[in-house]
Design an enzyme around this catalytic site. Structure first.
Site, PDB file in Angstrom:
ATOM      1  N   VAL A 397      19.631 -38.535 -20.342  1.00  0.00           N
ATOM      2  CA  VAL A 397      20.475 -37.751 -21.159  1.00  0.00           C
ATOM      3  C   VAL A 397      19.776 -37.341 -22.688  1.00  0.00           C
ATOM      4  O   VAL A 397      19.027 -38.083 -23.331  1.00  0.00           O
ATOM      5  CB  VAL A 397      21.969 -38.389 -21.523  1.00  0.00           C
ATOM      6  CG1 VAL A 397      21.763 -39.614 -22.578  1.00  0.00           C
ATOM      7  CG2 VAL A 397      22.642 -37.257 -22.253  1.00  0.00           C
ATOM      8  N   LYS A 403      16.791 -42.429 -26.007  1.00  0.00           N
ATOM      9  CA  LYS A 403      15.506 -42.280 -25.686  1.00  0.00           C
ATOM     10  C   LYS A 403      14.738 -43.444 -26.453  1.00  0.00           C
ATOM     11  O   LYS A 403      13.621 -43.919 -25.764  1.00  0.00           O
ATOM     12  CB  LYS A 403      15.057 -40.691 -25.592  1.00  0.00           C
ATOM     13  CG  LYS A 403      15.532 -39.656 -24.819  1.00  0.00           C
ATOM     14  CD  LYS A 403      14.941 -38.190 -25.179  1.00  0.00           C
ATOM     15  CE  LYS A 403      15.673 -37.424 -24.372  1.00  0.00           C
ATOM     16  NZ  LYS A 403      15.509 -37.411 -22.813  1.00  0.00           N
ATOM     17  N   SER A 425      13.905 -31.778 -23.751  1.00  0.00           N
ATOM     18  CA  SER A 425      14.060 -30.306 -23.639  1.00  0.00           C
ATOM     19  C   SER A 425      14.036 -29.868 -25.135  1.00  0.00           C
ATOM     20  O   SER A 425      13.796 -28.566 -25.262  1.00  0.00           O
ATOM     21  CB  SER A 425      15.048 -29.892 -22.732  1.00  0.00           C
ATOM     22  OG  SER A 425      16.385 -30.439 -23.312  1.00  0.00           O
ATOM     23  N   HIS A 446       7.726 -31.855 -20.099  1.00  0.00           N
ATOM     24  CA  HIS A 446       9.139 -30.905 -19.781  1.00  0.00           C
ATOM     25  C   HIS A 446       9.062 -30.131 -18.697  1.00  0.00           C
ATOM     26  O   HIS A 446       8.325 -29.185 -18.506  1.00  0.00           O
ATOM     27  CB  HIS A 446       9.293 -30.218 -21.275  1.00  0.00           C
ATOM     28  CG  HIS A 446      10.557 -29.436 -20.999  1.00  0.00           C
ATOM     29  ND1 HIS A 446      10.665 -28.302 -21.627  1.00  0.00           N
ATOM     30  CD2 HIS A 446      11.664 -29.931 -20.374  1.00  0.00           C
ATOM     31  CE1 HIS A 446      11.960 -27.925 -21.616  1.00  0.00           C
ATOM     32  NE2 HIS A 446      12.673 -28.749 -20.609  1.00  0.00           N
ATOM     33  N   GLU A 458       5.653 -28.174 -19.574  1.00  0.00           N
ATOM     34  CA  GLU A 458       5.275 -28.025 -20.863  1.00  0.00           C
ATOM     35  C   GLU A 458       4.760 -29.402 -21.146  1.00  0.00           C
ATOM     36  O   GLU A 458       5.605 -30.429 -21.055  1.00  0.00           O
ATOM     37  CB  GLU A 458       6.294 -27.742 -21.989  1.00  0.00           C
ATOM     38  CG  GLU A 458       6.767 -26.426 -21.898  1.00  0.00           C
ATOM     39  CD  GLU A 458       7.989 -25.995 -22.901  1.00  0.00           C
ATOM     40  OE1 GLU A 458       7.916 -24.945 -23.404  1.00  0.00           O
ATOM     41  OE2 GLU A 458       8.899 -26.793 -22.964  1.00  0.00           O
TER      42      GLU A 458
END
Length: 653
Positions: A397, A403, A425, A446, A458
């Site tokens: 998430v 993270k 993101s 990404h 990315e």
């Protein structure tokens, strides 16, 4: 054996053997693939004149055309020459000369056989079709087709007619209209190839037999050819136009429509089709669409040079089995990696495995290949795969503290040299890396939803990263068949940064009462693959809100957007968002009448173009070409416009 005097060439070599067989090998100098440059064609012209002389004297009984490169046969014409060739004073003569050369090869009194491995595309396939017989290696590396439509043109060396002669009008036109690359077996089934061999080292032997036995390729049967005859041809052309119109507007992509016109006018015989090709081809080559698609092609090719050479990847560990994490894991397994997928329990992992199996069935077809891919995708609730992995990707998430917690416990478990990456993101890497002993080790990879369809990754560079870490990240993206664009760590990076103003601007218009169907239709009329409201539903309203908040765009309390998120109506994945979704498709109402849909589309897209200029000015990407190709690959921005910055420079956005 005394070798005959031959013209000096840079692209070709020739050897005559004791059986009077001529072995002609193409090997484009200083290039990874063979291409038919103007120089190569001029040299081939000289060689063919000499072959004719040797055939008349009985010194040559046949010619076998092979490639000297491992990458394949011939990848097509030399695209780097296309800009110069688009000059109307140059192109017609060059095309006529090549047509005459290929017809001369076809008229040779001795057999000419093509031995194909790897890529046989575009002009390479046109040359092979001018040969009398074709042998191909039946392995997964062989790819045969006409990708010219992706460059805004269609085959120009007589291939339109010759492919119809071999495969019949319906199958040949489908190959040309879609740009689809065929495997060897499919090409054999369509009569583009005459004989298959198992290994490349069998090509020479089978081609030798074909020459000595004077084999000639059979043409398509009457049943197939009848579809190009009389009134039936106009009916078939009409059906093709209807199909093409669903995917490519004539004003955006004129080439497929021009090809259908050519077929309807000249498709009664393959010779007429080939002859009419030149006049129809010339205006396409210099068109804005073809010019921009070439720009996109070169930008895309440049991405392949970014990765560190020689780095190998065999094992991937993905943390987070949601839609993104699960689909990243499945994609890596599809591309041949051994993958372990971690989440809190099997209940969370199993849906990802099920989606992976569905992907494998769709892409791999054969049961044993599907089973092998499933064996490569392993559930790993306890995270045992971390220590063995060459790449570890976090895809949980979009919350900073979650993270940070994952990476703080992960760092010491990784093997030396392994990539440690986040699929964030929008969150800057520097913030995620705050708790790490070595923040330089964390990079961003990404991916975009849907992972199996969107080619972009990315590769996010923080202020801590070295060139070595970023080079490895780009190499991994290339290893799994994705296109890496290196971007600086900044909120939203490139794609989400430019997408959010576009999507939220459209959402605000819906909040004010404008028709979502109209807005989506306008964006598509402009050239986008789908409208901004449908895209928001596809991304997921929860993800959209999270990214919007991260980038400082407020989602007002009490708005329709806010209410949908709170009600769990998150778009496609939940079956309900701004649209109701059935079987993966948005259920749309009637589109209200509008005087100029494309103009409304330009108005909708303006915030995206404006933000792309800002992102470039801030140095998030290195140059305008990277910005344009990144936005095209990440958002589907109209390729025929060359990207948002090119479109604005041309006054089209």
């Amino acid at each position: 054996m005394i070798q005959p005097q031959m013209p000096e060439t840079e692209n070709w070599s020739f050897q005559l053997d004791v059986e009077k067989l001529g072995w002609l090998t193409i090997n484009t100098p200083n290039a990874p693939v063979n291409t038919l440059s103007r120089k190569a064609i001029e040299e081939l012209e000289q060689l063919v004149v000499r072959f004719e002389e040797l055939a008349r004297t009985g010194e040559l009984v046949g010619v076998i055309l092979l490639s000297g490169k491992d990458s394949g046969f011939i990848a097509g014409a030399d695209v780097s020459e296309f800009d110069a060739m688009s000059d109307f004073s140059v192109l017609p003569e060059a095309l006529e000369r090549t047509h005459a050369l290929f017809s001369r090869i076809e008229a040779m009194p001795i057999p000419v056989v093509a031995g194909i491995h790897g890529f046989c595309l575009g002009g390479g396939l046109e040359l092979a079709l001018a040969c009398h017989y074709r042998v191909a290696v039946n392995d997964d590396k062989t790819r045969i087709g006409f990708p010219e439509v992706n460059l805004g043109i269609f085959p120009g060396f007589g291939g339109t007619g010759r492919s119809i002669r071999q495969a019949g009008p319906v199958d040949a036109m489908q190959i040309m209209l879609t740009g689809r690359m065929l495997k060897a077996g499919a090409a054999r089934g369509l009569n583009l190839v005459d004989k298959l061999v198992r290994h490349r080292d069998m090509l020479r032997w089978e081609a030798r037999k074909a020459v000595l036995q004077k084999r000639k390729s059979e043409t398509a049967g009457f049943i197939k050819r009848v579809m190009a005859m009389g009134p039936l041809r106009s009916y078939v052309a009409g059906k093709m136009r209807a199909q093409v119109a669903k995917k490519a507007r004539k004003e955006h992509y004129p080439a497929p429509h021009a090809l259908i016109d050519l077929f309807e006018k000249h498709g009664d015989t393959w010779q007429a089709m080939s002859h009419g090709e030149i006049a129809a081809f010339v205006p396409l080559m210099g068109s804005p669409t073809a010019t921009n698609l070439r720009r996109v092609f070169f930008a895309s090719e440049s991405l392949k040079k970014q990765g560190t050479k020689g780095v190998k990847f065999a094992r991937v560990h993905v943390i987070g089995a949601g839609v993104m994490g699960g689909d990243i894991a499945a994609w890596c397994a599809l591309r041949g990696m051994s993958v372990t997928l971690q989440d809190l329990d099997m209940a969370r992992i199993q849906p990802a495995l099920d989606r992976g199996k569905a992907l494998f069935k769709k892409r791999l077809k054969k049961k044993r290949e599907v089973e092998a891919a499933m064996l490569r995708l392993e559930a790993d609730p306890s995270g045992k795969g971390v220590a063995r992995a060459d790449v570890v990707i976090e895809a949980v998430v979009e919350k900073l503290e979650v993270k940070q917690a994952i990476f703080s416990g992960l760092e010491d478990k990784l093997k030396p040299g392994a990539i440690m990456a986040t699929n964030t993101s929008s969150i800057e890497l520097e913030r995620i890396a705050e708790a790490l002993k070595d923040p330089a080790r964390l990079i961003g990879l990404h991916f975009f939803n849907p992972v199996a369809q969107l080619p972009l990754v990315e590769v996010i560079r923080s202020s801590f990263n070295t060139d070595a870490e970023i080079g490895k990240g780009a190499a991994f993206a290339l290893a799994i068949g994705k296109s890496p664009v290196v971007v600086k760590s900044a909120p939203g990076f490139l794609v989400n940064r430019v997408l959010m103003p576009y999507m939220l601007g459209a959402v605000e218009r819906v909040e004010r009462g404008e028709s979502k169907e109209l807005l989506d239709a306008a964006a598509v009329a402009f050239g986008m693959p789908m409208g901004p409201i449908e895209l928001m539903d596809t991304v997921g309203l929860d993800v959209g809100k999270s990214v919007a908040t991260e980038l400082g765009h407020a989602v007002p309390e009490g708005s329709k957007f806010d209410a949908l998120v709170k009600a769990g109506k998150l778009g496609r994945k939940s079956g309900q968002g701004f649209y109701t979704w059935t079987d993966g498709k948005a259920q749309k109402g009637e589109v209200p009448a509008h005087a100029d849909l494309a103009a409304l589309g330009r108005e909708l897209v303006k915030p995206l173009v404006d933000m792309t200029e800002v992102v470039l000015a801030e140095g998030v990407v290195a140059n305008d070409r990277l910005a344009d190709i990144g936005v095209i690959m990440g958002t589907g921005f109209a390729p025929f416009l060359g990207g948002p910055l090119k479109a604005r420079a041309d006054g089209r956005a």
